[in-house]
Design a protein around this motif. Sequence first.
Motif, PDB file in Angstrom:
ATOM      1  N   SER A 178      -4.948 -15.348  -2.385  1.00 43.71           N
ATOM      2  CA  SER A 178      -6.273 -15.388  -1.750  1.00 43.71           C
ATOM      3  C   SER A 178      -7.201 -16.334  -2.509  1.00 43.71           C
ATOM      4  O   SER A 178      -8.281 -16.657  -2.027  1.00 43.71           O
ATOM      5  N   GLY A 198      -1.057  -6.685   1.827  1.00 38.93           N
ATOM      6  CA  GLY A 198      -2.299  -7.309   1.353  1.00 38.93           C
ATOM      7  C   GLY A 198      -2.504  -8.684   1.953  1.00 38.93           C
ATOM      8  O   GLY A 198      -3.062  -9.570   1.304  1.00 38.93           O
ATOM      9  N   ILE A 215      -9.469  -1.820  -6.768  1.00 33.84           N
ATOM     10  CA  ILE A 215      -9.950  -2.603  -5.606  1.00 33.84           C
ATOM     11  C   ILE A 215     -11.464  -2.469  -5.460  1.00 33.84           C
ATOM     12  O   ILE A 215     -12.175  -3.443  -5.199  1.00 33.84           O
ATOM     13  N   TRP A 218      -7.655  -3.679   0.954  1.00 39.45           N
ATOM     14  CA  TRP A 218      -7.105  -4.912   0.368  1.00 39.45           C
ATOM     15  C   TRP A 218      -7.440  -6.121   1.247  1.00 39.45           C
ATOM     16  O   TRP A 218      -7.819  -7.174   0.753  1.00 39.45           O
ATOM     17  N   HIS A 219      -7.252  -5.964   2.563  1.00 39.05           N
ATOM     18  CA  HIS A 219      -7.563  -7.072   3.480  1.00 39.05           C
ATOM     19  C   HIS A 219      -9.021  -7.475   3.324  1.00 39.05           C
ATOM     20  O   HIS A 219      -9.359  -8.662   3.281  1.00 39.05           O
ATOM     21  N   HIS A 277      -8.284  -2.186   6.240  1.00 40.30           N
ATOM     22  CA  HIS A 277      -7.574  -1.960   4.984  1.00 40.30           C
ATOM     23  C   HIS A 277      -8.393  -2.567   3.834  1.00 40.30           C
ATOM     24  O   HIS A 277      -8.792  -3.745   3.907  1.00 40.30           O
ATOM     25  N   GLY A 320       1.734  -7.128  -4.244  1.00 40.27           N
ATOM     26  CA  GLY A 320       0.298  -7.284  -3.985  1.00 40.27           C
ATOM     27  C   GLY A 320      -0.370  -8.211  -4.987  1.00 40.27           C
ATOM     28  O   GLY A 320      -1.424  -8.785  -4.692  1.00 40.27           O
ATOM     29  N   GLU A 358      -0.050 -11.450  -3.413  1.00 41.47           N
ATOM     30  CA  GLU A 358      -0.972 -11.520  -2.270  1.00 41.47           C
ATOM     31  C   GLU A 358      -2.400 -11.776  -2.745  1.00 41.47           C
ATOM     32  O   GLU A 358      -3.133 -12.573  -2.153  1.00 41.47           O
ATOM     33  N   LEU A 359      -2.773 -11.107  -3.827  1.00 40.30           N
ATOM     34  CA  LEU A 359      -4.112 -11.319  -4.390  1.00 40.30           C
ATOM     35  C   LEU A 359      -4.244 -12.751  -4.905  1.00 40.30           C
ATOM     36  O   LEU A 359      -5.231 -13.444  -4.626  1.00 40.30           O
ATOM     37  N   LEU A 401       0.974  -3.408  -5.975  1.00 41.35           N
ATOM     38  CA  LEU A 401       0.548  -2.066  -5.586  1.00 41.35           C
ATOM     39  C   LEU A 401       0.865  -1.047  -6.675  1.00 41.35           C
ATOM     40  O   LEU A 401       1.968  -1.061  -7.245  1.00 41.35           O
ATOM     41  N   PHE A 454      -9.562  -9.120  -0.312  1.00 42.85           N
ATOM     42  CA  PHE A 454      -8.879 -10.402  -0.467  1.00 42.85           C
ATOM     43  C   PHE A 454      -9.531 -11.465   0.446  1.00 42.85           C
ATOM     44  O   PHE A 454      -9.611 -12.639   0.087  1.00 42.85           O
TER      45      PHE A 454
END
Length: 262
Positions: free
Chosen positions: A119, A144, A33, A87-88, A85, A112, A115-116, A63, A91
């Motif tokens: 984004s 995420g 990250i 990741w938040h 966070h 994740g 989730e990535l 993850l 992303f």
Amino acid sequence: MSEPLITYALEGNMALIGLNRPDKRNAIHDPLIDALRAAVLRAHDEADVAVLYGHGSNFCAGLDLAEALARATGQIKPPRKRRRHNWHEVFDLIARGPIPFVGALHGAVVGGGLELAMSTHVRVCDSTALFGLPEGQRGIFVGGGGTVRIQRVVGTTVMMDLMLTGRLLNAGEGLQEHVVRYVTPEGEALAKAKELAARIAKNALETNWMIINVLPRIQDLSHDDGLFVEQLNSARARPPEAEARLREFVDGKAKKLQDNQS
Ligand code: 1HE
């Protein structure tokens, strides 16, 4: 010297950012990250568009479960203060930054990793792609931004199904649920993503900024507030190139829209 966790290359005005931990299926741990954050910020500085992809046989296995276990067992100490966070933060740097990102996806795009991927603004996958949210099977929850970002794209019904049953979507199903907008034959997602990114980079930078920053915020607003924010952006903030581009069309010199069909 060991391989970088993230590869970075600049091709003209296009940044190419690659997740590069293929032996762990590009699973996301804190060092990855951190490296991703640095690459994204660099792209913000020097590129007009970026492509995000994964090295090896998968885009991203989500993850890092070994790191998660170390956290759960106290081997990694919790931070003394609560912070945003990571990741938040990273992303959102991708999703709501100054330049559009195109995601080139293949193999596992799970947890994740999905989730990535979500984004990024335009997503392409090849025929090997599998999308899923196996958090339920791992005893954890999405973290995420999936509850916000994935749920808005695929809807509650599909996200609940993915999470509760652990079902994987193939490339065709991903297309159907708007996880991706383009599907290519195996091994061709990156080339297609670069082709789309090159096209996106031809837009006015200011318009690209509005598309990726204004649209998702208006999605969160009421009808009336949405129209108000749209007017603020469309009527007042004219991109500097607007006049030249409008004149190009009026003078019959603009590229035909049909040339963008794909
Ligand atoms: C990993 C991870 C990982 C692989 N964390 N090490 N994510 C998941 O639940 C998905 C977990 N991974 C898998 O289901 C499979 O690895 C794949 C379907 C992605 C790929 O399968 P395959 O057969 O190609 O690889 P593999 O043999 O399972 O794994 C190869 C190596 O990568 C192996 O390590 P090795 O040292 O034994 O060689 C695996 O342990 C390692 N590896 N995936 C750590 N995820 C903040 S909220 C987000 C929550 C989530 O993301 S939940 C979903 C987690």
